[in-house]
Design a protein around this motif. Structure first.
Motif, PDB file in Angstrom:
ATOM      1  N   THR A  11       0.934  -1.236   0.440  1.00 20.25           N
ATOM      2  CA  THR A  11       0.008  -0.249   0.154  1.00 20.25           C
ATOM      3  C   THR A  11       1.203   1.058  -0.082  1.00 20.25           C
ATOM      4  O   THR A  11       2.162   1.105   0.632  1.00 20.25           O
ATOM      5  CB  THR A  11      -0.977   0.219   0.938  1.00 20.25           C
ATOM      6  OG1 THR A  11      -1.827   1.849   1.420  1.00 20.25           O
ATOM      7  CG2 THR A  11      -0.259   0.432   2.389  1.00 20.25           C
ATOM      8  N   ILE A  49       1.892   0.408  -4.799  1.00 17.81           N
ATOM      9  CA  ILE A  49       1.254   1.974  -5.330  1.00 17.81           C
ATOM     10  C   ILE A  49       1.220   2.574  -5.890  1.00 17.81           C
ATOM     11  O   ILE A  49       0.882   3.277  -6.906  1.00 17.81           O
ATOM     12  CB  ILE A  49       0.113   1.688  -4.838  1.00 17.81           C
ATOM     13  CG1 ILE A  49      -1.180  -0.155  -4.601  1.00 17.81           C
ATOM     14  CG2 ILE A  49      -1.273   2.360  -5.419  1.00 17.81           C
ATOM     15  CD1 ILE A  49      -2.424  -0.254  -3.438  1.00 17.81           C
ATOM     16  N   THR A  88       7.037   2.064  -8.394  1.00 12.69           N
ATOM     17  CA  THR A  88       5.939   1.419  -8.747  1.00 12.69           C
ATOM     18  C   THR A  88       5.678   0.851  -9.523  1.00 12.69           C
ATOM     19  O   THR A  88       6.419  -0.516 -10.222  1.00 12.69           O
ATOM     20  CB  THR A  88       4.759   2.273  -9.667  1.00 12.69           C
ATOM     21  OG1 THR A  88       5.689   2.296 -11.458  1.00 12.69           O
ATOM     22  CG2 THR A  88       4.666   4.248  -9.189  1.00 12.69           C
ATOM     23  N   GLY A 111      -5.742  -0.116  -2.764  1.00 14.66           N
ATOM     24  CA  GLY A 111      -5.920  -1.297  -2.976  1.00 14.66           C
ATOM     25  C   GLY A 111      -6.742  -1.743  -3.812  1.00 14.66           C
ATOM     26  O   GLY A 111      -6.814  -2.199  -5.485  1.00 14.66           O
ATOM     27  N   ASP A 114      -6.970   0.307  -7.714  1.00 16.47           N
ATOM     28  CA  ASP A 114      -5.761   0.532  -8.669  1.00 16.47           C
ATOM     29  C   ASP A 114      -5.729  -0.381  -9.445  1.00 16.47           C
ATOM     30  O   ASP A 114      -5.907  -1.421  -9.708  1.00 16.47           O
ATOM     31  CB  ASP A 114      -4.523  -0.138  -7.621  1.00 16.47           C
ATOM     32  CG  ASP A 114      -3.734   0.772  -7.968  1.00 16.47           C
ATOM     33  OD1 ASP A 114      -3.048   2.416  -8.123  1.00 16.47           O
ATOM     34  OD2 ASP A 114      -2.806   0.141  -9.203  1.00 16.47           O
ATOM     35  N   LEU A 117      -2.656  -2.345 -10.630  1.00 17.70           N
ATOM     36  CA  LEU A 117      -2.047  -3.456  -9.275  1.00 17.70           C
ATOM     37  C   LEU A 117      -3.537  -4.745 -10.167  1.00 17.70           C
ATOM     38  O   LEU A 117      -3.301  -5.818  -9.872  1.00 17.70           O
ATOM     39  CB  LEU A 117      -2.805  -3.126  -7.758  1.00 17.70           C
ATOM     40  CG  LEU A 117      -2.760  -4.294  -6.876  1.00 17.70           C
ATOM     41  CD1 LEU A 117      -1.245  -4.860  -6.464  1.00 17.70           C
ATOM     42  CD2 LEU A 117      -2.801  -3.329  -5.434  1.00 17.70           C
TER      43      LEU A 117
END
Length: 226
Positions: A11, A49, A88, A111, A114, A117
């Motif tokens: 995170t 992230i 990232t 999370g 995103d 991700l």
């Protein structure tokens, strides 16, 4: 395990919702898998992230939370640098055999939505890689789908921070959703052990754990699934 590549994604969120209470990564949940993966011979990268400094929940550095893995982190200048100046997800290329998402309350906020991700996890999953996570980390999987369009947790054994554990830490009214409830809502076959005790489940290439104490067991199951 030599030649296997694992990306750990943390995170970047440092507050509980809109409050001023600090949160972020629960350091044991990154440190334990990181060292267990490396000792098995895997190549391990650490991303976040947003990149930059990874916020670490100060409670995870307190006396009651300091495990052998956390002690090792405190002496590890290389890992500390990786968390202070994290890259990232987009900065890591090539094929990975697994992705691992540690918890801490921060991941519940940044999370789930995103896009980078989600895309990375979906790629790993579609290629037959392993998706692992622990504690609040599975919050990052709630919008991750398999190639057939269904949630990757649907119909699979899952674990994550329980409702009773969330209530015990007094965060029930602050989090955007209760992880146990959300996993069940998505069709996950939620399982749990006693609060605060190690508990992890593996269902094929999906490996999840309940709480910070579960981190070593989850890591070992991830290695077994690769």
């Amino acid at each position: 395990m030599a030649g296997k590549r694992i990306l750990i994604v943390s995170t970047s969120f440092d507050k509980i919702g809109t409050s001023d209470e600090p949160t972020g990564l629960w350091i044991e949940e990154l440190a334990a898998p990181y060292y267990i993966f490396k000792e098995a011979g895997a190549h391990v990268d650490v991303a976040s992230i947003k990149g930059g400094r990874v916020p670490i929940d100060p409670n995870s550095l307190g006396d009651g939370a300091v495990t052998e893995h956390v002690k090792r982190y405190h002496e590890d200048l290389e890992l500390k640098k990786a968390l202070e100046k994290s890259k990232t997800i987009k900065e890591f290329t090539g094929k990975y055999d697994a992705v691992f998402v540690p918890g801490g309350h921060g991941i519940v906020f940044d999370g789930p939505n995103d896009k980078d991700l989600i895309a990375f996890v979906e790629k790993i999953w579609s290629e037959g890689g392993v998706v692992g996570s622990v504690c609040h980390g599975p919050a990052a999987l709630v919008n991750v789908h398999a190639p057939n369009g269904e949630p990757i947790v649907k119909g699979r054994k899952v674990a994550g921070f329980s409702n009773s554990e969330e209530e015990a830490v007094g965060k029930t009214k602050y989090v955007p959703f209760l992880l146990e409830d959300k996993l069940k809502e998505l069709g996950g076959l939620y399982e749990s052990g006693p609060d605060w005790q190690p508990f992890a489940v593996a269902d094929g290439k999906l490996v999840l754990g309940q709480n910070p104490a579960s981190s070593p067991e989850v890591a070992k199951l991830v290695l077994a699934a690769i």
